[in-house]
Scaffold this motif. Structure first.
Motif, PDB file in Angstrom:
ATOM      1  N   VAL A   1      -4.059  24.018  10.698  1.00 13.57           N
ATOM      2  CA  VAL A   1      -2.637  24.728  10.658  1.00 13.57           C
ATOM      3  C   VAL A   1      -3.643  25.942   8.996  1.00 13.57           C
ATOM      4  O   VAL A   1      -3.205  26.984   8.815  1.00 13.57           O
ATOM      5  CB  VAL A   1      -1.811  24.428  10.221  1.00 13.57           C
TER       6      VAL A   1
ATOM      7  N   ARG B   1       2.509   7.046  14.877  1.00 12.36           N
ATOM      8  CA  ARG B   1       2.888   7.920  15.595  1.00 12.36           C
ATOM      9  C   ARG B   1       2.781   9.631  15.068  1.00 12.36           C
ATOM     10  O   ARG B   1       1.678  10.825  15.089  1.00 12.36           O
ATOM     11  CB  ARG B   1       3.068   7.690  17.468  1.00 12.36           C
ATOM     12  N   PHE B   2       3.467   9.721  14.667  1.00  8.31           N
ATOM     13  CA  PHE B   2       4.301  11.188  13.985  1.00  8.31           C
ATOM     14  C   PHE B   2       3.194  11.733  12.972  1.00  8.31           C
ATOM     15  O   PHE B   2       3.074  12.962  11.909  1.00  8.31           O
ATOM     16  CB  PHE B   2       5.485  11.164  13.481  1.00  8.31           C
ATOM     17  N   LEU B   3       3.196  10.692  11.723  1.00  7.30           N
ATOM     18  CA  LEU B   3       1.887  11.174  10.799  1.00  7.30           C
ATOM     19  C   LEU B   3       0.972  10.839  11.287  1.00  7.30           C
ATOM     20  O   LEU B   3      -0.221  11.835  10.487  1.00  7.30           O
ATOM     21  CB  LEU B   3       2.232   9.971   9.519  1.00  7.30           C
ATOM     22  N   SER B   4       0.233  10.230  12.214  1.00  7.55           N
ATOM     23  CA  SER B   4      -1.274  10.351  12.334  1.00  7.55           C
ATOM     24  C   SER B   4      -1.633  12.085  12.897  1.00  7.55           C
ATOM     25  O   SER B   4      -2.666  12.722  13.186  1.00  7.55           O
ATOM     26  CB  SER B   4      -1.567   9.507  13.210  1.00  7.55           C
ATOM     27  N   MET B   5      -0.536  12.689  14.026  1.00  5.25           N
ATOM     28  CA  MET B   5      -0.418  13.501  14.413  1.00  5.25           C
ATOM     29  C   MET B   5      -0.151  14.562  13.712  1.00  5.25           C
ATOM     30  O   MET B   5      -1.581  16.090  13.625  1.00  5.25           O
ATOM     31  CB  MET B   5       0.838  13.709  15.638  1.00  5.25           C
ATOM     32  N   TRP B   6       0.297  15.081  12.339  1.00  2.66           N
ATOM     33  CA  TRP B   6       0.455  15.659  11.541  1.00  2.66           C
ATOM     34  C   TRP B   6       0.021  14.984  10.587  1.00  2.66           C
ATOM     35  O   TRP B   6      -1.042  17.081  10.139  1.00  2.66           O
ATOM     36  CB  TRP B   6       1.425  15.659  10.366  1.00  2.66           C
ATOM     37  N   CYS B   7      -1.575  14.349  10.456  1.00  4.72           N
ATOM     38  CA  CYS B   7      -2.562  14.725   9.258  1.00  4.72           C
ATOM     39  C   CYS B   7      -3.769  15.105  10.359  1.00  4.72           C
ATOM     40  O   CYS B   7      -4.722  15.680   9.769  1.00  4.72           O
ATOM     41  CB  CYS B   7      -2.727  13.402   8.904  1.00  4.72           C
TER      42      CYS B   7
ATOM     43  N   THR C   1      -3.629  17.745  12.391  1.00  3.32           N
ATOM     44  CA  THR C   1      -3.531  19.069  13.055  1.00  3.32           C
ATOM     45  C   THR C   1      -2.862  19.780  11.697  1.00  3.32           C
ATOM     46  O   THR C   1      -3.538  21.162  10.765  1.00  3.32           O
ATOM     47  CB  THR C   1      -1.940  19.199  13.536  1.00  3.32           C
ATOM     48  N   LEU C   2      -3.174  18.927  10.725  1.00  7.36           N
ATOM     49  CA  LEU C   2      -2.471  19.912   9.329  1.00  7.36           C
ATOM     50  C   LEU C   2      -4.158  21.124   9.349  1.00  7.36           C
ATOM     51  O   LEU C   2      -3.969  21.564   8.343  1.00  7.36           O
ATOM     52  CB  LEU C   2      -2.585  18.697   8.110  1.00  7.36           C
TER      53      LEU C   2
END
Length: 144
Positions: free
Chosen positions: A140, A128-134, A136-137
């Protein structure tokens, strides 16, 4: 011991590719390569082979003296020299066997780490963390 030093590139990572098979073929004989390549756990098979080489190493003082000095030099040693050489050989062999034991223990610890399972809550959280980061990147990066 020189034979053990030649085996060092073999036990670095895992043995999976054909280029590694070619590298092994350059260091070992055909029967050893087949034994190592067909084994289920190649690092431990290699450790067993290295330990067998250590155990097979010669500890006969007269034979080693003949080999180093040539001729019948081993016959000319007095009792003190023979005992000193034997003690040196035994101590060197003991140190090498301790090193192999330590190496085997470290490999066992690494195998346990690799084979231990990761709890599902950790893997879900990481996913979940990696999919959220990918996702939102790009947002940003647009503002920069």
């Amino acid at each position: 011991l020189q034979h053990l030093q030649r085996l060092e590139p073999i036990y670095r990572p895992t043995l999976l590719s054909k280029t590694q098979l070619a590298a092994i073929s350059g260091c070992l004989g055909d029967s050893d390569v087949n034994l190592l390549w067909k084994s289920r756990n190649r690092p431990f098979t290699l450790i067993k082979m290295m330990t067998a080489i250590l155990r097979k190493s010669n500890t006969d003082v007269k034979e080693l003296s003949r080999r180093w000095k040539g001729g019948d030099a081993g016959e000319n040693l007095n009792a003190f020299e023979t005992r000193m050489m034997q003690a040196a050989l035994i101590s060197e062999r003991t140190v090498a066997e301790r090193g192999m034991t330590e190496f085997c223990n470290i490999m066992g610890a690494c195998e346990r780490i690799v084979k231990s399972s990761i709890p599902t809550s950790y893997s879900r959280h990481a996913s979940r963390f990696l999919s959220m980061w990918c996702f939102t990147l790009p947002l940003v990066l647009v503002h920069t």
